[in-house]
Design an enzyme around this catalytic site. Structure first.
Site, PDB file in Angstrom:
ATOM      1  N   GLN A 120       0.833  -1.198   0.000  1.00  0.00           N
ATOM      2  CA  GLN A 120       0.000   0.000   0.000  1.00  0.00           C
ATOM      3  C   GLN A 120       0.879   1.264   0.000  1.00  0.00           C
ATOM      4  O   GLN A 120       0.559   2.248  -0.643  1.00  0.00           O
ATOM      5  CB  GLN A 120      -0.917  -0.015   1.234  1.00  0.00           C
ATOM      6  CG  GLN A 120      -2.154   0.848   1.105  1.00  0.00           C
ATOM      7  CD  GLN A 120      -3.148   0.334   0.068  1.00  0.00           C
ATOM      8  OE1 GLN A 120      -3.261  -0.856  -0.151  1.00  0.00           O
ATOM      9  NE2 GLN A 120      -3.843   1.237  -0.585  1.00  0.00           N
ATOM     10  N   ALA A 150      -5.887   4.246  -0.685  1.00  0.00           N
ATOM     11  CA  ALA A 150      -6.047   4.132   0.770  1.00  0.00           C
ATOM     12  C   ALA A 150      -4.739   4.480   1.464  1.00  0.00           C
ATOM     13  O   ALA A 150      -3.656   4.144   0.988  1.00  0.00           O
ATOM     14  CB  ALA A 150      -6.465   2.715   1.139  1.00  0.00           C
ATOM     15  N   SER A 155      -5.719   0.794   5.510  1.00  0.00           N
ATOM     16  CA  SER A 155      -6.615   0.043   4.626  1.00  0.00           C
ATOM     17  C   SER A 155      -6.965  -1.280   5.271  1.00  0.00           C
ATOM     18  O   SER A 155      -6.084  -2.025   5.699  1.00  0.00           O
ATOM     19  CB  SER A 155      -5.933  -0.234   3.284  1.00  0.00           C
ATOM     20  OG  SER A 155      -6.651  -1.248   2.593  1.00  0.00           O
ATOM     21  N   HIS A 157      -7.811  -3.865   3.889  1.00  0.00           N
ATOM     22  CA  HIS A 157      -7.298  -4.993   3.104  1.00  0.00           C
ATOM     23  C   HIS A 157      -6.064  -5.590   3.781  1.00  0.00           C
ATOM     24  O   HIS A 157      -5.702  -6.730   3.533  1.00  0.00           O
ATOM     25  CB  HIS A 157      -6.968  -4.553   1.684  1.00  0.00           C
ATOM     26  CG  HIS A 157      -8.191  -4.435   0.825  1.00  0.00           C
ATOM     27  ND1 HIS A 157      -8.789  -5.526   0.255  1.00  0.00           N
ATOM     28  CD2 HIS A 157      -8.951  -3.369   0.499  1.00  0.00           C
ATOM     29  CE1 HIS A 157      -9.869  -5.127  -0.426  1.00  0.00           C
ATOM     30  NE2 HIS A 157      -9.988  -3.831  -0.286  1.00  0.00           N
ATOM     31  N   ASP A 164     -12.716  -7.548  -2.255  1.00  0.00           N
ATOM     32  CA  ASP A 164     -13.461  -6.785  -3.253  1.00  0.00           C
ATOM     33  C   ASP A 164     -13.994  -7.797  -4.256  1.00  0.00           C
ATOM     34  O   ASP A 164     -13.230  -8.464  -4.949  1.00  0.00           O
ATOM     35  CB  ASP A 164     -12.546  -5.782  -3.965  1.00  0.00           C
ATOM     36  CG  ASP A 164     -12.068  -4.673  -3.038  1.00  0.00           C
ATOM     37  OD1 ASP A 164     -12.748  -4.416  -2.031  1.00  0.00           O
ATOM     38  OD2 ASP A 164     -11.028  -4.065  -3.330  1.00  0.00           O
ATOM     39  N   GLU A 217     -19.245   1.754  -0.994  1.00  0.00           N
ATOM     40  CA  GLU A 217     -18.577   0.828  -1.918  1.00  0.00           C
ATOM     41  C   GLU A 217     -19.431  -0.434  -2.032  1.00  0.00           C
ATOM     42  O   GLU A 217     -19.585  -1.173  -1.060  1.00  0.00           O
ATOM     43  CB  GLU A 217     -17.178   0.452  -1.426  1.00  0.00           C
ATOM     44  CG  GLU A 217     -16.216   1.632  -1.402  1.00  0.00           C
ATOM     45  CD  GLU A 217     -14.766   1.240  -1.159  1.00  0.00           C
ATOM     46  OE1 GLU A 217     -13.897   2.098  -1.362  1.00  0.00           O
ATOM     47  OE2 GLU A 217     -14.493   0.085  -0.759  1.00  0.00           O
ATOM     48  N   TRP A 219     -18.855  -3.130  -3.506  1.00  0.00           N
ATOM     49  CA  TRP A 219     -18.061  -4.335  -3.816  1.00  0.00           C
ATOM     50  C   TRP A 219     -17.178  -4.814  -2.671  1.00  0.00           C
ATOM     51  O   TRP A 219     -16.613  -5.898  -2.731  1.00  0.00           O
ATOM     52  CB  TRP A 219     -17.152  -4.022  -5.013  1.00  0.00           C
ATOM     53  CG  TRP A 219     -16.218  -2.883  -4.710  1.00  0.00           C
ATOM     54  CD1 TRP A 219     -14.986  -2.972  -4.095  1.00  0.00           C
ATOM     55  CD2 TRP A 219     -16.421  -1.487  -4.957  1.00  0.00           C
ATOM     56  NE1 TRP A 219     -14.432  -1.715  -3.943  1.00  0.00           N
ATOM     57  CE2 TRP A 219     -15.288  -0.782  -4.472  1.00  0.00           C
ATOM     58  CE3 TRP A 219     -17.458  -0.753  -5.544  1.00  0.00           C
ATOM     59  CZ2 TRP A 219     -15.158   0.605  -4.554  1.00  0.00           C
ATOM     60  CZ3 TRP A 219     -17.316   0.632  -5.617  1.00  0.00           C
ATOM     61  CH2 TRP A 219     -16.183   1.291  -5.126  1.00  0.00           C
ATOM     62  N   HIS A 220     -17.029  -3.999  -1.644  1.00  0.00           N
ATOM     63  CA  HIS A 220     -16.055  -4.328  -0.594  1.00  0.00           C
ATOM     64  C   HIS A 220     -16.751  -5.056   0.558  1.00  0.00           C
ATOM     65  O   HIS A 220     -17.508  -4.454   1.313  1.00  0.00           O
ATOM     66  CB  HIS A 220     -15.380  -3.041  -0.109  1.00  0.00           C
ATOM     67  CG  HIS A 220     -14.346  -3.262   0.962  1.00  0.00           C
ATOM     68  ND1 HIS A 220     -13.000  -3.017   0.771  1.00  0.00           N
ATOM     69  CD2 HIS A 220     -14.456  -3.720   2.219  1.00  0.00           C
ATOM     70  CE1 HIS A 220     -12.345  -3.317   1.882  1.00  0.00           C
ATOM     71  NE2 HIS A 220     -13.216  -3.746   2.780  1.00  0.00           N
TER      72      HIS A 220
HETATM   73 ZN   LIG Z   1     -11.780  -2.897  -0.903  1.00  0.00          ZN
END
Ligand SMILES: [Zn+2]
Length: 251
Positions: A120, A150, A155, A157, A164, A217, A219-220
């Site tokens: 990241q 991010a 983040s 993730h 996602d 979001e 999709w997350h």
């Molecule tokens: Zn995401």
């Protein structure tokens, strides 16, 4: 030399939107009147007394990472699902979720899962560099980067618990972009509607930006376990709000 090429690729991906998930922020502060505050307080008390049993704010599935709660690199086992790395502990529920969507007639594409803090950071740095190379000032480059990438260590993730996920047909017919308008697609709607059945929540819901720091979001998805996912979804909460309720209950 090779590294430079790779980084360039990463930045392109970032600017194309793939890494913008968890990147953008909003400041839509709203002021509440005194009576609104009182009703919010009583709703909060009701929610606290209804919290699922056997769940603690310190459970590893509930780890909170956002721009206010940054974390260093976390240690856990990783495994691939559809070629994308996630925390090994969520492989079964994630595979079940994706299989459920496919069975319902909506094949999915795993776009992103675990990302290291270092990765990241590379994406972040490269984004700033790219904007500066385009002639933007350091200040402008930072501002634009914040909109699309991010913050390193901020983040979710990095927890390995986020994925996602996009409806394959929608994704492939929209230049492989992550766009909130994907929720117009029936397959994406199926994912959002059924996530909690598999222990996942839509992590950045509509109207949640004040609490999460991130715009909607579609999709997350984030694994939190079935009990927590059911509660969060039923009461239309963010993970931040849910963890806050658990902490208040534990006091
Ligand atoms: Zn995401």
């Amino acid at each position: 030399m090779t590294k430079k090429v790779v980084l360039k690729g990463l930045a392109f991906v970032a600017l194309a939107g793939v890494l913008s998930g968890c990147g953008t922020t909003t400041n839509k502060a709203k002021t509440a009147t005194a009576s609104q505050k009182t009703s919010q307080q009583s709703r909060r008390q009701q929610l606290i007394s209804a919290l699922p049993k056997g769940v603690k704010s310190t459970d590893s599935d509930l780890v909170l990472v956002n721009k206010w709660h940054k974390r260093g690199e976390m240690t856990f086992n990783k495994s691939d699902v559809d070629g994308i790395a996630v925390r090994s502990s969520i492989v079964k529920p994630l595979e079940a979720f994706l299989a459920g969507a496919k069975k319902a007639g909506y094949p999915t594409t795993m776009v992103s899962g675990y990302r290291s803090v270092a990765y990241q950071q590379e994406v972040w740095n490269q984004s700033i560099q790219t904007y500066e190379n385009e002639g933007k000032s350091a200040k402008q480059a930072l501002k634009l980067t914040k909109e699309f990438v991010a913050v390193p260590s901020g983040s979710e993730h990095e927890t390995g618990l986020a994925a996602d996920i996009m409806n394959t047909h929608w994704f492939s017919t929209h230049d492989n972009q992550l766009l909130s308008s994907s929720d117009k697609n029936k397959g994406q709607q199926w994912l959002i509607k059924h996530a909690a059945d598999y222990g996942f929540i839509l992590r950045f819901p509509k109207d949640g930006a004040k609490s999460t720091g991130i715009d909607y979001e579609s999709w997350h998805f984030r694994y939190v376990g079935k009990k927590s996912a059911a509660f969060i979804t039923k009461h239309n909460l963010t993970l931040e709000q849910y963890v806050s309720l658990l902490k208040a209950h534990e006091k």
